[in-house]
Design an enzyme around this catalytic site. Structure first.
Site, PDB file in Angstrom:
ATOM      1  N   ASP A 169      -4.152  -9.813  12.534  1.00 41.31           N
ATOM      2  CA  ASP A 169      -4.377  -8.511  12.988  1.00 41.31           C
ATOM      3  C   ASP A 169      -3.526  -8.348  14.317  1.00 41.31           C
ATOM      4  O   ASP A 169      -3.857  -8.716  15.357  1.00 41.31           O
ATOM      5  CB  ASP A 169      -5.715  -8.155  13.204  1.00 41.31           C
ATOM      6  CG  ASP A 169      -5.953  -6.582  13.233  1.00 41.31           C
ATOM      7  OD1 ASP A 169      -5.347  -5.795  14.255  1.00 41.31           O
ATOM      8  OD2 ASP A 169      -6.803  -5.850  12.733  1.00 41.31           O
ATOM      9  N   ILE A 170      -2.223  -7.595  13.891  1.00 40.17           N
ATOM     10  CA  ILE A 170      -1.316  -7.878  15.184  1.00 40.17           C
ATOM     11  C   ILE A 170      -1.867  -6.776  16.654  1.00 40.17           C
ATOM     12  O   ILE A 170      -1.744  -7.243  17.435  1.00 40.17           O
ATOM     13  CB  ILE A 170       0.045  -6.904  14.613  1.00 40.17           C
ATOM     14  CG1 ILE A 170       0.566  -7.715  13.297  1.00 40.17           C
ATOM     15  CG2 ILE A 170       1.156  -7.061  15.651  1.00 40.17           C
ATOM     16  CD1 ILE A 170       1.488  -6.836  12.561  1.00 40.17           C
ATOM     17  N   ASP A 188      -3.962  -6.350   4.851  1.00 39.47           N
ATOM     18  CA  ASP A 188      -4.817  -7.251   5.224  1.00 39.47           C
ATOM     19  C   ASP A 188      -4.988  -8.580   4.919  1.00 39.47           C
ATOM     20  O   ASP A 188      -5.262  -9.579   5.289  1.00 39.47           O
ATOM     21  CB  ASP A 188      -6.164  -6.518   5.032  1.00 39.47           C
ATOM     22  CG  ASP A 188      -6.466  -5.546   6.040  1.00 39.47           C
ATOM     23  OD1 ASP A 188      -5.885  -5.342   7.059  1.00 39.47           O
ATOM     24  OD2 ASP A 188      -7.081  -4.389   5.613  1.00 39.47           O
ATOM     25  N   ASN A 243       0.775  -1.249   0.057  1.00 38.26           N
ATOM     26  CA  ASN A 243       0.040   0.081   0.057  1.00 38.26           C
ATOM     27  C   ASN A 243       0.842   1.137  -0.208  1.00 38.26           C
ATOM     28  O   ASN A 243       2.308   1.197   0.021  1.00 38.26           O
ATOM     29  CB  ASN A 243      -0.932  -0.168   1.183  1.00 38.26           C
ATOM     30  CG  ASN A 243      -0.044   0.010   2.390  1.00 38.26           C
ATOM     31  OD1 ASN A 243       0.510   0.734   2.939  1.00 38.26           O
ATOM     32  ND2 ASN A 243      -0.429  -1.295   3.234  1.00 38.26           N
ATOM     33  N   LYS A 277     -11.240  -3.539  18.676  1.00 37.61           N
ATOM     34  CA  LYS A 277      -9.652  -4.007  18.593  1.00 37.61           C
ATOM     35  C   LYS A 277      -9.264  -3.664  20.333  1.00 37.61           C
ATOM     36  O   LYS A 277      -8.108  -3.798  20.568  1.00 37.61           O
ATOM     37  CB  LYS A 277      -8.912  -3.318  17.783  1.00 37.61           C
ATOM     38  CG  LYS A 277      -9.167  -3.815  16.250  1.00 37.61           C
ATOM     39  CD  LYS A 277      -8.163  -3.067  15.355  1.00 37.61           C
ATOM     40  CE  LYS A 277      -8.392  -3.275  13.881  1.00 37.61           C
ATOM     41  NZ  LYS A 277      -7.343  -3.357  13.097  1.00 37.61           N
ATOM     42  N   LYS A 312     -13.118   0.564  15.547  1.00 36.19           N
ATOM     43  CA  LYS A 312     -12.090  -0.147  15.752  1.00 36.19           C
ATOM     44  C   LYS A 312     -11.826  -0.133  16.968  1.00 36.19           C
ATOM     45  O   LYS A 312     -11.141  -0.997  17.713  1.00 36.19           O
ATOM     46  CB  LYS A 312     -11.008   0.469  14.707  1.00 36.19           C
ATOM     47  CG  LYS A 312     -11.158   0.016  13.246  1.00 36.19           C
ATOM     48  CD  LYS A 312     -10.097   0.712  12.212  1.00 36.19           C
ATOM     49  CE  LYS A 312     -10.474   0.361  10.739  1.00 36.19           C
ATOM     50  NZ  LYS A 312      -9.957   1.171   9.868  1.00 36.19           N
TER      51      LYS A 312
END
Ligand code: CTP
Length: 399
Positions: A305-306, A279, A211, A342, A338
């Site tokens: 997902d770290i 992702d 990206n 998360k 998020k």
């Protein structure tokens, strides 16, 4: 509170008219019970004398790299190790240029190149020299190395012109350093981890998906944490940025490597996940380069997902976990989602559809969504300044 008690200051005086102000600096350091060793560059000798510096500092003055007497008493490496921090005041355009190239042709530049300490520069020069693109470029390189710049100020100059380029007053330099030492004392036992940059997910040995992340914001955060006394680990995907001195820099390619490096370097007191982690990864990475006459159908699978993993981990979770949210639409709704999904303490959200503040830009504009209080918008500013604002908030939350 006197933050300078028994602190060891290595002062480098360069050759400029502002050098006379450095005598006042020595007097102020001594008044605060700091130890001051001084290096005079060849040109500084023309503005202040070694005798006046010795009289004020009550220490030997160092001038020559190849002085056998100096080298036997305290060589240039020991001198750089002795100091708690190094201050270059005044820092001339010439010294700034030399340091940006890593030139080490005299004692001052050699000590700096060999140093593992925090380095402060108080520049002083004519306004045209200050504004010259060459000087700006050199200065930016020093900032990228993690050197900290104090001033200069705007005002009447010794040469008769008016503008930016006056060395900051000694009292103000002392205040700046006092704040720095205060933060160092408060934070010196604290550890921080930052993830930054993009990840590369390989398709075959020569192709990958990635990206547009430049890593700039994450690097600035790591620099600011380090400058505030945190023992800092920066785990970075591939970027074109200069490595930062005096931090634990770990370079990775893929999300999996970033994940492994993160777990290896936890626990910490604070973790900031600013990386734009891919992702997805390729399910079957080809060993050899895929030839173009072949029809390919890429099969993707989700990366771990770290941030999510760490913030929900019982023993590894840092006290403060900060995630980023790169959004092109519905910024508030997505960021709040998020934040809770998360399990973060904060989400720093930015609108990446605006190229003036998004990926690759030197500027950023963010909204911070907090778990326990109202969100806060921080207006557009340089990523370096924004990093300082974020770290200020981290410090006040941690304390
Ligand atoms: N993140 C992470 N590991 C991943 C993906 C994201 O640690 N595999 C972290 C990022 O570093 C960032 C936060 O999660 O702190 C949000 O990343 P973002 O790309 O904005 O969102 P995603 O969670 O990937 O969701 P989406 O792409 O759907 O917006």
């Amino acid at each position: 509170m006197n933050n300078f008690e028994n602190k060891k200051v290595l002062l480098i005086i360069c050759g400029g008219i502002a050098a006379y102000k450095s005598l006042e600096l020595i007097r102020l350091f001594k008044k605060k019970n700091a130890f001051v060793k001084t290096i005079l560059t060849k040109n500084a000798n023309k503005f202040v004398t070694p005798l006046s510096v010795t009289s004020l500092s009550q220490e030997k003055v160092y001038t020559d790299l190849f002085d056998h007497k100096n080298e036997s008493e305290m060589d240039h490496i020991s001198l750089s190790r002795w100091a708690d921090f190094i201050l270059i005041a005044p820092a001339t355009a010439n010294t700034i240029s030399k340091l940006s190239y890593g030139t080490s042709d005299d004692l001052a530049s050699t000590v700096i190149l060999a140093s593992n300490k925090n380095i402060f520069l108080a520049p002083a020069m004519n306004v045209r020299m200050w504004e010259h693109p060459a000087n700006k470029k050199n200065l930016q390189k020093l900032k990228d190395f993690g050197y900290q710049i104090i001033g200069p100020e705007i005002g009447d100059m010794a040469c008769g012109e008016y503008g930016e380029g006056k060395m900051t007053d000694p009292e103000d330099i002392i205040n700046h350093l006092s704040n720095y030492l205060n933060n160092i004392n408060k934070n010196k036992k604290l550890k921080a981890l930052v993830t930054a940059g993009p990840t590369h997910e390989y398709i075959d040995p020569v192709r990958y998906i990635s990206n547009k992340s430049s890593g700039k914001q994450g690097y600035e955060l790591a620099k600011s944490l380090k400058n505030n006394g945190f023992e800092t680990t920066l785990i970075t995907g591939p970027t074109n940025l200069e490595p930062i001195l005096d931090i634990n820099l770990i370079k990775v390619n893929s999300a999996k490597e970033m994940f492994d490096a993160t777990l290896k370097n936890l626990p910490t007191d604070v973790a900031i996940f600013s990386a734009a982690v891919s992702d997805w990864k390729i399910q079957n990475v080809e060993k050899n380069k895929i030839k173009k006459d072949k029809n390919i159908n890429l099969k993707l699978e989700k990366n771990i997902d770290i941030l999510d993993y760490v913030s929900k981990h019982n023993s590894l979770r840092p006290k403060i976990v900060i995630g980023f949210a790169a959004e092109t639409n519905n910024l508030t709704e997505n960021s709040k989602k998020k934040l809770s999904q998360k399990n973060c303490d904060w989400i720093v959200a930015n609108d990446v559809s605006d190229s003036s503040i998004g990926f690759g830009s030197d500027f950023n504009e963010v909204t911070i969504f907090y778990k326990n209080k109202e969100h806060e918008k921080i207006s557009k500013m340089k990523k370096s300044l924004l990093a300082e604002k974020i770290v200020e908030r981290v410090i006040s939350q941690i304390n």
